[in-house]
Design a protein around this motif. Structure first.
Motif, short mmCIF file in Angstrom:
data_model
loop_
_atom_site.label_atom_id
_atom_site.label_comp_id
_atom_site.label_asym_id
_atom_site.label_seq_id
_atom_site.Cartn_x
_atom_site.Cartn_y
_atom_site.Cartn_z
N ASP A 1 0.81 -1.15 -0.04
CA ASP A 1 -0.08 -0.10 -0.04
C ASP A 1 0.69 1.31 -0.01
N ARG B 1 -3.33 8.93 1.76
CA ARG B 1 -3.43 9.65 0.46
C ARG B 1 -3.32 11.06 0.38
N GLU C 1 -12.65 8.97 -15.20
CA GLU C 1 -12.84 8.76 -13.61
C GLU C 1 -13.66 9.69 -13.25
N ASN D 1 -7.36 13.16 4.54
CA ASN D 1 -7.97 12.53 3.65
C ASN D 1 -9.14 11.94 4.18
N ASP E 1 -10.91 8.14 3.74
CA ASP E 1 -9.74 6.80 3.96
C ASP E 1 -10.74 6.22 4.85
N ARG F 1 -12.01 1.89 -0.02
CA ARG F 1 -11.52 2.74 -0.75
C ARG F 1 -12.75 2.97 -1.78
N GLN G 1 -10.44 5.16 -6.13
CA GLN G 1 -9.00 4.96 -6.09
C GLN G 1 -8.47 5.60 -7.54
N LEU H 1 -2.78 7.38 -8.49
CA LEU H 1 -2.40 6.74 -7.15
C LEU H 1 -2.17 5.19 -7.27
N GLU H 2 -3.10 4.37 -8.03
CA GLU H 2 -2.85 3.03 -8.75
C GLU H 2 -1.41 2.66 -9.25
N GLN I 1 1.38 4.39 -8.77
CA GLN I 1 2.56 4.94 -8.33
C GLN I 1 3.67 3.96 -8.22
N ARG J 1 6.40 2.45 -1.94
CA ARG J 1 5.36 1.29 -1.84
C ARG J 1 6.12 -0.01 -1.90
N ARG K 1 -3.24 -4.95 -13.20
CA ARG K 1 -4.12 -3.67 -12.77
C ARG K 1 -3.19 -2.58 -12.94
#
Length: 227
Positions: free
Chosen positions: A19, A24, A34, A68, A71, A78, A81, A85-86, A88, A106, A128
């Motif tokens: 994570d 975040r 999105e 945030n 969260d 979440r 998302q 960020l996915e 990163q 991460r 993903r």
């Protein structure tokens, strides 16, 4: 600049996709695909890149850095998302290849999902990330075109946000922009139809409609203060 390496099973079989450390960010860049998901849970604004002065779209999760408010909602699930960020720790190279920064935080815990199966095939977690990178790459151009259409039709207006909370604090947020529904309603039919045909009218209404999430974020902040 991070030392990026082309992602491959030989060199990166030991990386674990943990994570993101810490909270975040309170404001994250998003792309047009999105908007619908973001608008269901948080406000969407335009703001200007501090370095280039160019507009970009972002989703707001809190009212100040380090906050945030989503969260902890719904048992910590979440609700939204962002792709940014996915992905990163990962980047798209000049030839479309996936690059990785092994030193990214991460990966530092050594825990989380592996990126490759034992036979060298990418895991679901890696796929993903690849999908997120692909959607981001396609989405940046689409979102820039949407913003340029808004600017050309003079539909962008600044919005000043002044909030008061139960602990007595007041916050004023500047540098944010939204879609002017008044100007949108005054568009000539041909211009409105062009936005509709381009799929941009729906994006404009999603952005405008997302403003109702401001009061929801404020309520979540007051709930946190009360707790």
């Amino acid at each position: 600049m991070a030392d990026l390496e082309q992602l491959n099973a030989n060199d990166h079989a030991g990386l674990r996709l943990g994570d993101l450390p810490g909270r975040r960010p309170h404001f994250v860049q998003i792309v047009a695909s999105e908007f619908a998901a973001a608008a269901a849970v948080c406000p969407i604004f335009l703001t200007k890149n501090a370095d280039t002065g160019q507009f970009y779209a972002g989703a707001m999760f809190g009212f100040e850095p380090g906050e945030n408010l989503l969260d902890a909602t719904e048992g910590g699930a979440r609700l939204f998302q962002p792709l940014d960020l996915e992905r990163q720790g990962f980047f798209i190279g000049p030839e479309g290849e996936v690059l990785v920064d092994p030193a990214h935080p991460r990966f530092s815990s050594g825990r989380g999902a592996a990126l490759f199966e034992g036979d060298g095939q990418p895991t679901q977690a890696a796929r993903r990330v690849q999908q997120a990178l692909g959607r981001l790459q396609a989405g940046v151009a689409e979102t820039d075109a949407f913003i340029q259409s808004l600017l050309a039709s003079k539909l962008v207006e600044p919005i000043d946000i002044d909030l008061s909370f139960d602990d007595g604090r007041s916050l004023s947020l500047g540098g944010l922009y939204t879609v002017s529904l008044d100007s949108l309603g005054e568009l000539e039919d041909a211009a409105a139809l062009a936005l509709f045909r381009a799929g941009q009218l729906q994006l404009a209404y999603a952005m405008a409609g997302s403003l109702k999430q401001l009061s929801r974020l404020a309520a979540l902040r007051n709930d946190r203060l009360a707790a």
